[in-house]
Motif scaffolding. Structure first.
Motif, PDB file in Angstrom:
ATOM      1  N   VAL A 524      59.022  12.181  56.549  1.00  0.00           N
ATOM      2  CA  VAL A 524      59.803  13.081  56.720  1.00  0.00           C
ATOM      3  C   VAL A 524      60.130  14.134  55.491  1.00  0.00           C
ATOM      4  O   VAL A 524      60.435  14.697  55.625  1.00  0.00           O
ATOM      5  CB  VAL A 524      61.428  11.700  56.616  1.00  0.00           C
ATOM      6  N   ARG A 525      59.873  13.410  54.041  1.00  0.00           N
ATOM      7  CA  ARG A 525      59.964  13.917  53.427  1.00  0.00           C
ATOM      8  C   ARG A 525      58.969  15.159  53.241  1.00  0.00           C
ATOM      9  O   ARG A 525      59.459  16.660  52.252  1.00  0.00           O
ATOM     10  CB  ARG A 525      59.121  13.494  52.323  1.00  0.00           C
ATOM     11  N   PHE A 526      58.385  15.344  53.917  1.00  0.00           N
ATOM     12  CA  PHE A 526      57.673  16.518  53.919  1.00  0.00           C
ATOM     13  C   PHE A 526      57.623  17.082  55.423  1.00  0.00           C
ATOM     14  O   PHE A 526      56.718  18.584  55.814  1.00  0.00           O
ATOM     15  CB  PHE A 526      55.915  16.226  53.602  1.00  0.00           C
ATOM     16  N   ARG A 527      58.498  16.789  55.986  1.00  0.00           N
ATOM     17  CA  ARG A 527      58.773  17.707  57.369  1.00  0.00           C
ATOM     18  C   ARG A 527      59.357  18.742  57.278  1.00  0.00           C
ATOM     19  O   ARG A 527      58.565  19.791  57.756  1.00  0.00           O
ATOM     20  CB  ARG A 527      60.098  16.549  57.697  1.00  0.00           C
ATOM     21  N   TYR A 528      59.956  19.815  56.576  1.00  0.00           N
ATOM     22  CA  TYR A 528      59.404  21.098  56.290  1.00  0.00           C
ATOM     23  C   TYR A 528      58.141  21.786  55.843  1.00  0.00           C
ATOM     24  O   TYR A 528      58.076  22.925  56.556  1.00  0.00           O
ATOM     25  CB  TYR A 528      60.406  21.488  55.630  1.00  0.00           C
ATOM     26  N   LEU A 529      57.683  20.982  55.535  1.00  0.00           N
ATOM     27  CA  LEU A 529      55.742  21.487  55.617  1.00  0.00           C
ATOM     28  C   LEU A 529      55.120  21.301  56.570  1.00  0.00           C
ATOM     29  O   LEU A 529      54.234  21.753  57.259  1.00  0.00           O
ATOM     30  CB  LEU A 529      55.232  21.226  53.860  1.00  0.00           C
ATOM     31  N   ARG A 532      55.398  23.575  59.077  1.00  0.00           N
ATOM     32  CA  ARG A 532      55.485  25.645  59.386  1.00  0.00           C
ATOM     33  C   ARG A 532      53.708  25.250  58.740  1.00  0.00           C
ATOM     34  O   ARG A 532      53.636  24.566  58.454  1.00  0.00           O
ATOM     35  CB  ARG A 532      56.371  25.872  58.474  1.00  0.00           C
ATOM     36  N   ARG A 535      50.475  27.867  54.328  1.00  0.00           N
ATOM     37  CA  ARG A 535      49.724  28.775  53.272  1.00  0.00           C
ATOM     38  C   ARG A 535      48.853  29.564  53.106  1.00  0.00           C
ATOM     39  O   ARG A 535      47.625  28.760  53.062  1.00  0.00           O
ATOM     40  CB  ARG A 535      51.186  29.192  51.890  1.00  0.00           C
TER      41      ARG A 535
ATOM     42  N   ASN B 214      64.289  18.016  49.691  1.00  0.00           N
ATOM     43  CA  ASN B 214      62.919  18.244  50.667  1.00  0.00           C
ATOM     44  C   ASN B 214      63.025  19.353  51.644  1.00  0.00           C
ATOM     45  O   ASN B 214      62.311  19.592  52.328  1.00  0.00           O
ATOM     46  CB  ASN B 214      62.761  16.808  50.852  1.00  0.00           C
ATOM     47  N   ARG B 215      63.276  20.501  50.689  1.00  0.00           N
ATOM     48  CA  ARG B 215      63.733  21.098  52.023  1.00  0.00           C
ATOM     49  C   ARG B 215      62.580  23.254  51.610  1.00  0.00           C
ATOM     50  O   ARG B 215      63.380  22.871  50.180  1.00  0.00           O
ATOM     51  CB  ARG B 215      65.203  22.130  52.120  1.00  0.00           C
ATOM     52  N   ILE B 216      62.930  23.517  51.903  1.00  0.00           N
ATOM     53  CA  ILE B 216      62.197  24.746  51.222  1.00  0.00           C
ATOM     54  C   ILE B 216      62.877  26.126  51.771  1.00  0.00           C
ATOM     55  O   ILE B 216      63.844  25.973  52.502  1.00  0.00           O
ATOM     56  CB  ILE B 216      60.336  25.862  52.148  1.00  0.00           C
ATOM     57  N   ILE B 281      55.728  20.710  48.187  1.00  0.00           N
ATOM     58  CA  ILE B 281      57.044  21.166  48.527  1.00  0.00           C
ATOM     59  C   ILE B 281      57.436  22.471  48.135  1.00  0.00           C
ATOM     60  O   ILE B 281      57.840  23.865  48.951  1.00  0.00           O
ATOM     61  CB  ILE B 281      57.648  20.593  48.791  1.00  0.00           C
ATOM     62  N   GLN B 284      54.463  25.169  48.715  1.00  0.00           N
ATOM     63  CA  GLN B 284      54.219  24.949  50.362  1.00  0.00           C
ATOM     64  C   GLN B 284      52.625  25.231  50.794  1.00  0.00           C
ATOM     65  O   GLN B 284      52.522  25.556  50.862  1.00  0.00           O
ATOM     66  CB  GLN B 284      54.996  26.084  50.889  1.00  0.00           C
TER      67      GLN B 284
END
Lengths: 535, 292
Positions: A524-529, A532, A535, B214-216, B281, B284
């Protein structure tokens, strides 16, 4: 300064769990194969702790209180009886096949409390009645009286006789068909109503409705009318909690033995495992002097006890852990305490899994497990409720004391003092209102509660009340799971019979201790990484 | 969703480091407990770093007993802004930023009496904020001021000091981020309190985007400024200092916090033996992919 890298011993971390598992299985195997251990012997049977509490006020004159006591019979065992008598003279006696406790005083004033507590183990018994048994049977002299009408069982009344005739009891060939007719009439012919007073057989018949007592008395009246000796049974339906209600069913004398029937809960020639017999016949459960402001209640608590037979069988064995328990008992350490201690390593499993595999934040590392111990005395639901109430109270005190700006340790001491006072008031309130589970809050670990209050308040101060409540809820969840593990009866039996299971638990901890994968919460914590492209 | 796609989404495939793996493979193996006091005790850490020529904020006074407690105001002659810190505090607890005009003191919540300040110092000495609740030492430290290039990135109402977190494995810096205080974090640069994390390219010292909670994010939520493309001042010094820290404190895996002061340049604020994982995060990028 030199910076070195330390490596963990790969050898030890892989070999240690294997050794532990090996030792545990070897011990279990030895005990099963050579010492005759089996689960039947160690699995404990369900029992109930029956507590009877009688309160009254004396007014200077004589007082007498009589209480019917359960007795050992083919469906029930009665163990570890204890009586609390204060300054009254106390004794037990038998009368008419029943057993009674009697408390007496020639004159006393003021409040007194009498107690009776015992552990009862009950089991289900079914009877088979021979279908060919004739309606006429030899009846011993000593029970001949149970064919006669009495005040509440008017078996010779004309209305009962005509009911018996209309049911065709006199024309039947076998005793079984008569009994079935009587039973079915009591079950279906009489409407069930809740009624707390005494309903006699005739009244029940005239009204066409009755509670357990009326139904049973009408069965007894019809039985006696058709020549079957019949008697009432008074007892309790066992279930955890507290109540004053008792239950009545009936027994018929058939081919040399007394066979139970319950028209209320529909048991035909059967006594279920949750029925406890207290007395036979028209006997009051409690008899007492008038005008003494009398109050009483029963409290029942489910617990596990070793089966006497299993214990005896294993007693001879040198490696028998049950013997060790007996030794502890001699040292006045309660078995209940030992059970908590031995289940703690398993309760902690909840903490370890939630922390290292799921990634749940709680107050303190082992605090949930310690809270779970508190739940054992109050039960889970009441425990969570009481814990929440005390936490809210403690946090209020903490906020108030905060405004005085006190030093850390005295502030903690103040919270502890108030928590203690609050818990004692809850206990007093519980005893007063007759809620024993509320009274047991005094057994909550107070220091743990105090530290929880402190942590709760700190989180509330730093990250807000929402966060504090979230952590409190998660702590309660982990505690509830720990409680579930520790209170799981089958698991308890296995651990008490085979304590080497704890070595397996240690092996599990070694594996989790070397788990370097992700905690569930980290997904959940790293869901945005994760969603996507890298890099 | 096919299996290959699920596999690509696993954290390990992204080179991410989780808490369990960080503890087992880096903290336990790289950081000897015996060396923890070198950084848990901030005064000791500052001395250690200063001896090796690494600048830290100036200590204005140390209060470690009744004698220094009675005369605490003597340390502050001619000082208009200072910070009170517990030497062995943790998680930023017990730190108070104070401004002073003549005999009037003000902290983040408003005016504060000398009695209340003294009480706060006593709390620190009693160990209310110390890592193990044992008695502690309090000290006054000069208040640092953000380098203009960095203060441009902070919304004016937020206040507070931004810091730069550099994670080093032995002498090798492996990842960096700039932490910006926000209005939401009440001037604190802590990420879990709502501060922003901005990733920094190690080679160039240029920022490359940010994170909130926790958002980008791409833009600063309060100022609307694009978070990427800013150059961190004194970057080569920060890398130079950072690469020496591990050896000085005796820990192989550390998070070093720098502040770029408008007057004095980069200084080490503190060193952390359990640096957090949200830096991944902000950048990234997974730490696992850059650690050895």
């Amino acid at each position: 300064m030199s910076v070195e890298i330390r490596k963990h011993s790969r050898f030890l971390t892989s070999i240690a769990p294997a050794i532990l598992v090996l030792i545990a299985s070897a011990m279990a195997f030895y005990k099963i194969a050579f010492l005759g251990y089996n689960l039947d012997a160690v699995v404990q049977s369900e029992s109930y702790l029956l507590e009877t509490v009688i309160d009254f006020d004396g007014h200077g004159s004589g007082v007498e209180v009589t209480l019917a006591l359960p007795q050992k019979s083919s469906n029930q065992e009665v163990r570890d009886e204890s009586f609390g008598s204060e300054d009254l003279k106390f004794g037990t006696y038998r009368s008419g096949g029943n057993r009674f406790a009697r408390w007496r005083s020639d004159g006393l004033s003021g409040h007194r409390q009498l107690n009776y507590s015992t552990t009862v183990i009950t089991r289900n018994l079914r009877y088979v009645i021979d279908t060919t048994l004739p309606t006429q049977q030899p009846i011993p002299d000593e029970i001949g009286g149970l064919l006669l009408a009495d005040e509440y069982t008017q078996s010779d009344h004309s209305e009962i006789t005509s009911l018996a005739d209309s049911l065709g009891l006199s024309g039947a060939k076998s005793i079984l068909s008569n009994i079935r007719t009587i039973y079915e009439y009591a079950v279906d012919g009489l409407k069930y109503v809740v009624y707390s007073g005494t309903t006699d057989a005739l009244t029940a018949h005239r009204l066409g409705e009755a509670s357990c007592g009326g139904k049973s008395r009408l069965m007894a009246a019809l039985g006696r009318n058709s020549g079957i000796p019949s008697r009432l049974v008074g007892g309790k339906i066992l279930s955890s909690g507290q109540a004053r209600s008792t239950h009545i069913w009936v027994e018929f004398y058939i081919a040399g033995q007394w066979v139970p029937f319950c028209p209320t809960n529909k048991y035909f020639a059967e006594i279920p495992s949750n029925y406890l017999i207290l007395y036979h016949g028209e006997v009051p459960l409690l008899k007492r002097t008038k005008d003494i402001n009398f109050k009483y209640y029963f409290n029942l608590r489910k617990r596990l006890v070793s089966q006497a037979a299993g214990l005896a069988k294993l007693k001879e064995h040198p490696l028998n852990i049950l013997n060790v328990w007996t030794t502890f008992k001699r040292a006045a350490i309660s078995l209940e305490l030992l059970r908590i201690i031995i289940m703690l390593p398993i309760g902690i499993l909840s903490v370890v899994v939630f922390r290292n595999l799921i990634g749940v934040e709680t107050f303190g590392t082992f605090m949930p497990a310690l809270i779970a111990i508190g739940f054992r005395d109050t039960g889970l639901i009441q425990g969570i409720f009481l814990f929440t109430v005390i936490l809210a109270f403690g946090a209020t005190i903490r906020v108030a004391s905060n405004r005085m700006q006190l030093l850390h340790t005295p502030r903690l001491a103040i919270i502890l003092s108030f928590v203690v006072m609050f818990m004692l008031s809850l206990t007093a309130l519980g005893v007063h209102l007759g809620f024993l589970n509320l009274a047991r809050v005094a057994l909550f670990p107070m220091v743990i509660l105090t530290l929880t209050v402190e942590r709760f308040s700190l989180i509330a101060e730093e990250s807000g009340w929402i966060d504090a409540v979230r952590v409190a809820v998660l702590t309660m969840l982990v505690a509830a799971v720990a409680y579930g593990l520790m209170a799981w009866r089958l698991l308890q039996s296995v651990v008490i019979g085979f304590p080497e299971v704890l070595l397996l638990v240690v092996a599990i901890y070694i594996y989790i201790g070397r788990y370097s994968g992700f905690r569930l919460a980290e997904y959940v914590r790293f869901r945005y990484l994760l969603t996507r492209p890298s890099r | 969703m096919n299996f290959a796609r699920i596999k690509r989404m696993l954290p390990s495939a992204k080179g991410l480091l989780g808490i369990n793996a960080r503890n087992l493979n880096y903290i336990y193996t790289h950081n000897r407990r015996a060396c923890f006091p070198n950084i848990d005790d901030k005064l000791r850490c500052k001395n250690l770093l200063n001896r090796h020529g690494i600048p830290t904020p100036k200590t204005l006074g140390v209060i470690d007993g009744p004698r220094t407690l009675i005369n605490w105001q003597a340390y502050l002659d001619g000082i208009s802004e200072f910070v009170i810190k517990p030497s062995r505090g943790f998680g930023g607890e017990g730190i108070m930023i104070v401004t002073r005009e003549e005999r009037e003191f003000t902290n983040s919540t408003g005016p504060i009496s000398t009695d209340d300040l003294e009480f706060h110092i006593m709390q620190i000495l009693n160990g209310a904020f110390s890592i193990d609740n044992r008695s502690d030492t309090a000290f006054f430290e000069e208040k640092l001021i953000n380098e203009p290039a960095i203060s441009e990135l902070i919304s004016t109402e937020a206040g507070g000091v931004a810091d730069i977190r550099l994670i080093c494995q032995h002498h090798r810096p492996v990842m960096a981020m700039l932490r910006l205080p926000t209005r939401a974090s009440a001037g604190k640069a802590n990420l879990h309190q709502g501060g922003l994390g901005v990733g920094i390219d190690l080679a160039t010292g240029r920022t490359n985007g940010g994170s909130s909670r926790n958002r980008i994010i791409k833009k600063h939520p309060e100022t609307g400024i694009d978070l990427a493309g800013h150059t961190i001042p004194y970057w080569s010094e920060i890398i130079e200092y950072g690469s020496q820290i591990s050896e000085i404190v005796g820990l192989g895996y550390v998070g070093v916090d720098f502040v770029c002061d408008a007057n004095q340049g980069p200084m080490v604020l503190e060193v952390n033996a359990r640096p957090g994982l949200n830096i991944q995060i902000a950048n990234q990028t997974g730490l696992r992919s850059v650690l050895k």
